[in-house]
Design an enzyme around this catalytic site. Structure first.
Site, mmCIF file in Angstrom:
data_model
loop_
_atom_site.group_PDB
_atom_site.id
_atom_site.type_symbol
_atom_site.label_atom_id
_atom_site.label_comp_id
_atom_site.label_asym_id
_atom_site.label_seq_id
_atom_site.Cartn_x
_atom_site.Cartn_y
_atom_site.Cartn_z
ATOM 1 N N ASP A 415 0.864 -1.181 0.000
ATOM 2 C CA ASP A 415 0.000 0.000 0.000
ATOM 3 C C ASP A 415 0.898 1.227 0.000
ATOM 4 O OD1 ASP A 415 -1.736 2.099 0.565
ATOM 5 O OD2 ASP A 415 -2.948 0.922 1.971
ATOM 6 N N HIS A 416 0.822 2.019 -1.077
ATOM 7 C CA HIS A 416 1.727 3.165 -1.212
ATOM 8 C C HIS A 416 1.418 4.263 -0.197
ATOM 9 C CE1 HIS A 416 5.089 4.657 -3.379
ATOM 10 N NE2 HIS A 416 4.801 4.039 -4.523
ATOM 11 N N ARG A 417 0.324 4.156 0.523
ATOM 12 C CA ARG A 417 0.024 5.152 1.550
ATOM 13 C C ARG A 417 0.874 4.945 2.802
ATOM 14 N NH1 ARG A 417 -6.334 4.149 2.046
ATOM 15 N NH2 ARG A 417 -5.481 2.023 2.052
#
Length: 445
Positions: A415-417
């Site tokens: 998850d790039h968050r």
């Protein structure tokens, strides 16, 4: 006088809101005791038997096999106290039951030959009746009409009565497996011409109709149970998680050699999956950003202190993800034993809801299917998943020379968050280094 108690589908835990009835374990008129399993249901997590909270006699059941009930909906009615007798609907005189639980002929003066359904090992006995299959009531249409009933024998009346019976009458089949087969393929059993006695629909009739239907049009498979839960979770992951994937090839020759030495030393065998899981927990200790989840409502990343490691397991019921609790505290041997235990329960369909929820990171070994790589979908609400392809001999430059080595591809979906590429790449590179040189782990063991 007996008191009627409604037994409603209980809360099965872990936020489950409903279940599908797989099969009834009792019939109307059966005697039940407290904690006796009465129905088998399947939730999105597991298949479980539901126990009865009352002593008494089953007065009514609500829901056929394959139907879905919400938590709190009526499951069955139990007559408690007062003799707990249940009248047989539609009959002026109760009929005795054979050893198979099917209605038999009444005894003299309309009395039963035995005291009725009682607990195993108790009550009166009688000579066992021959087990026989009885056609549904709707098929017993060839006998004489009741006294005083008028019969229209004209052709139009016969055709109309037959059409009405087909449209609204009982399903002409007595075999539960045949019912399930027809339901799974969306067949209306009332529309089939049965080849059995008195028009009874047999399995061959259903299979023939399925084959004919498949040739005419595609089949429909309901998205429910485990398959429905997987579909919903995968779709939600794609909608909500901005995921990215990176991958790397690694020389697993030394890892396999180390495993061979471990297993040769005696004791429980250690699987490759257990070794990869131990590498994952070590890498998550260095890169805790990936052992996290995102609270979208609060706009916060929640980093989790414990590693509850999920692993993908393919079963006849579909894909399930059992969870190894506190995997970061376990050795490779302990992980191997827990993987084996949970895998057996997954295949048997006996995983408890607590054993398939609460994961923080997932390990997906799709190499067992003979594929080299994939881009795994993150198991929502987790933040990352490590995918492992097959280990296969390939040409590889080793110590400056071309050699045949055991090579594996590792894929990390994240998850790039929760992190940027530097953290994800660092995690994956550390796992690959440990695969190529297992001795690296000696620093932290």
């Amino acid at each position: 006088m007996a008191r009627m108690h409604e037994f409603r589908l209980p809360d099965l835990g872990e936020g489950l809101t409903g279940a599908e009835i797989v099969g009834w374990l009792v019939a109307v008129g059966d005697v039940v005791v407290v904690d006796q399993p009465v129905v088998e249901v399947e939730t999105s997590k597991a298949r479980v038997e539901v126990p009865c909270p009352y002593d008494g006699v089953v007065a009514a059941r609500f829901g056929e096999e394959g139907s879905e009930l919400r938590v709190g909906e009526r499951l069955m009615t139990v007559a408690v106290g007062g003799g707990s007798t249940v009248p047989v609907p539609g009959d002026a005189v109760p009929r005795a039951e054979t050893s198979s639980g099917l209605p038999g002929p009444p005894g003299p003066s309309g009395e039963r030959d035995t005291s009725g359904n009682v607990l195993v090992g108790y009550g009166t006995t009688a000579p066992s009746a021959r087990r026989r299959r009885v056609a549904p009531d709707g098929l017993r249409a060839h006998g004489p009409p009741p006294d005083g009933a008028s019969v229209d024998s004209g052709p139009a009346a016969s055709v109309g009565a037959r059409d009405a019976a087909v449209a609204t009458g009982p399903v002409p089949v007595v075999s539960p497996p045949v019912r399930r087969l027809a339901r799974r393929h969306g067949l209306d059993l009332r529309q089939l011409a049965g080849a059995g006695r008195q028009g009874l629909v047999l399995r061959t009739d259903v299979e023939r109709a399925i084959a004919q239907g498949a040739a005419a049009k595609g089949s429909r498979v309901p998205l429910k149970g485990v398959r429905g839960a997987v579909a919903e979770k995968m779709a939600r992951s794609r909608r909500e998680i901005p995921e990215a994937t990176c991958w790397v090839d690694a020389d697993a020759t030394e890892l396999l050699a180390a495993r061979a030495v471990m297993n040769a030393a005696g004791g429980p065998k250690i699987s490759v999956l257990a070794l990869l899981a131990r590498l994952c927990t070590a890498a998550l200790g260095r890169f805790p950003e990936l052992n996290a989840t995102v609270d979208a409502a609060a706009r916060e990343v929640v980093r989790l202190p414990a590693v509850h490691l999920g692993f993908a397991a393919q079963t006849d019921r579909g894909l399930v993800v059992p969870v190894v609790r506190d995997a970061h505290t376990r050795s490779a041997e302990s992980l191997a034993q827990e993987f084996a235990r949970l895998s057996d329960r997954a295949v048997q369909g006996t995983l408890a809801p607590a054993e398939v929820t609460g994961g923080t990171f997932t390990l997906n070994n799709y190499g067992v299917f003979g594929v080299d790589g994939a881009t795994p979908i993150i198991n929502h609400p987790e933040a990352a998943m490590l995918g492992v392809g097959r280990i296969a001999p390939k040409p590889w430059v080793h110590h400056g020379e071309l050699a045949v080595r055991q090579v594996v591809q590792l894929s990390l979906a994240f998850d790039h968050r929760v992190c940027d590429g530097g953290v994800a790449g660092g995690f994956l590179r550390y796992v690959a280094d440990c695969v190529e040189q297992p001795a690296v782990l000696l620093r932290i063991l």
